[in-house]
Design a protein around this motif. Structure first.
Motif, PDB file in Angstrom:
ATOM      1  N   ALA A 178      26.942  29.550  39.296  1.00 58.57           N
ATOM      2  CA  ALA A 178      26.712  28.823  38.046  1.00 58.57           C
ATOM      3  C   ALA A 178      25.765  29.581  37.118  1.00 58.57           C
ATOM      4  N   VAL A 237      26.604  30.868  33.365  1.00 60.88           N
ATOM      5  CA  VAL A 237      25.826  30.389  32.213  1.00 60.88           C
ATOM      6  C   VAL A 237      25.170  31.553  31.475  1.00 60.88           C
ATOM      7  N   ASP A 238      24.584  32.492  32.229  1.00 57.86           N
ATOM      8  CA  ASP A 238      23.807  33.570  31.613  1.00 57.86           C
ATOM      9  C   ASP A 238      24.577  34.873  31.434  1.00 57.86           C
ATOM     10  N   ARG A 246      13.924  28.295  35.762  1.00 56.48           N
ATOM     11  CA  ARG A 246      15.379  28.241  35.637  1.00 56.48           C
ATOM     12  C   ARG A 246      16.022  27.296  36.634  1.00 56.48           C
ATOM     13  N   ASP A 294      17.286  24.147  35.096  1.00 55.26           N
ATOM     14  CA  ASP A 294      18.150  24.273  33.922  1.00 55.26           C
ATOM     15  C   ASP A 294      19.364  23.355  34.088  1.00 55.26           C
ATOM     16  N   ARG A 295      19.500  22.401  33.207  1.00 55.75           N
ATOM     17  CA  ARG A 295      20.545  21.371  33.302  1.00 55.75           C
ATOM     18  C   ARG A 295      21.945  21.991  33.295  1.00 55.75           C
ATOM     19  N   ARG A 296      22.163  23.017  32.470  1.00 53.77           N
ATOM     20  CA  ARG A 296      23.504  23.630  32.403  1.00 53.77           C
ATOM     21  C   ARG A 296      23.873  24.255  33.748  1.00 53.77           C
ATOM     22  N   ILE A 297      22.907  24.939  34.361  1.00 46.47           N
ATOM     23  CA  ILE A 297      23.169  25.573  35.656  1.00 46.47           C
ATOM     24  C   ILE A 297      23.385  24.505  36.723  1.00 46.47           C
ATOM     25  N   ARG A 298      22.516  23.493  36.744  1.00 47.36           N
ATOM     26  CA  ARG A 298      22.644  22.426  37.750  1.00 47.36           C
ATOM     27  C   ARG A 298      23.971  21.690  37.639  1.00 47.36           C
ATOM     28  N   ASP A 299      24.374  21.361  36.417  1.00 51.60           N
ATOM     29  CA  ASP A 299      25.637  20.646  36.219  1.00 51.60           C
ATOM     30  C   ASP A 299      26.823  21.481  36.691  1.00 51.60           C
ATOM     31  N   LEU A 300      26.803  22.750  36.363  1.00 49.23           N
ATOM     32  CA  LEU A 300      27.888  23.633  36.776  1.00 49.23           C
ATOM     33  C   LEU A 300      27.862  23.858  38.290  1.00 49.23           C
TER      34      LEU A 300
END
Length: 156
Positions: free
Chosen positions: A32, A36-37, A49, A52-58
């Protein structure tokens, strides 16, 4: 997303690691964070990091599965196959049998230098990292390691 790998990889299935060490050994997190990055390295392993919501969600949508065929290559190779299904329903799949940077697919000298500088510069600064890299490139020509130790200690 689905990641298939050897049986041993099933233990690396924590989508919400709480430490940099846990993140380093989490297939869902590493996949993830890389998506993301656009890359995965030490910047993705810092405490800030991990939340990080985007990483956790993915990462929560990454499924790790066993592929018995890949067990045959383990532990000499740590292979994997990844399938990503887009929101439009397209599936993209990639299998990696040989890890980049391994003895079977080594990094070029330029890639090693770039990796070293990327890791060293945040710690010792750009100028000192370049100095240390130069010394490392020539280490076999020195009668002793004093210049390298001095550069590492910051007392050139």
């Amino acid at each position: 997303m689905t990641v298939w790998s050897q049986r041993a990889a099933l233990a690396l299935n924590d989508p919400a690691p709480r430490s940099p060490e846990g993140a380093q050994y989490s297939i869902p997190y590493t996949v993830a964070a890389a998506l993301v990055d656009g890359a995965f390295g030490v910047d993705q392993l810092v405490d800030e990091r991990l939340g990080d919501r985007r990483i956790r969600d993915l990462a929560a949508r990454v499924e790790v599965r066993h592929d018995p065929r890949l067990d045959e290559m383990y532990p000499a190779r740590r292979s994997a196959r990844v399938a990503i299904r887009s929101v439009q329903g397209q599936t993209h799949e990639k299998e990696v049998l040989v890890l980049r940077g391994s003895s079977e697919d080594p990094l070029t000298a330029e890639e090693v230098d770039t990796k070293f500088l990327g890791l060293a510069e945040p710690v010792v600064g750009k100028e000192r990292a370049a100095c240390i890299l130069g010394l490392l490139r020539e280490v076999e020509a020195y009668p002793d390691l004093l210049p390298l130790w001095q550069a590492l200690a910051g007392s050139e």
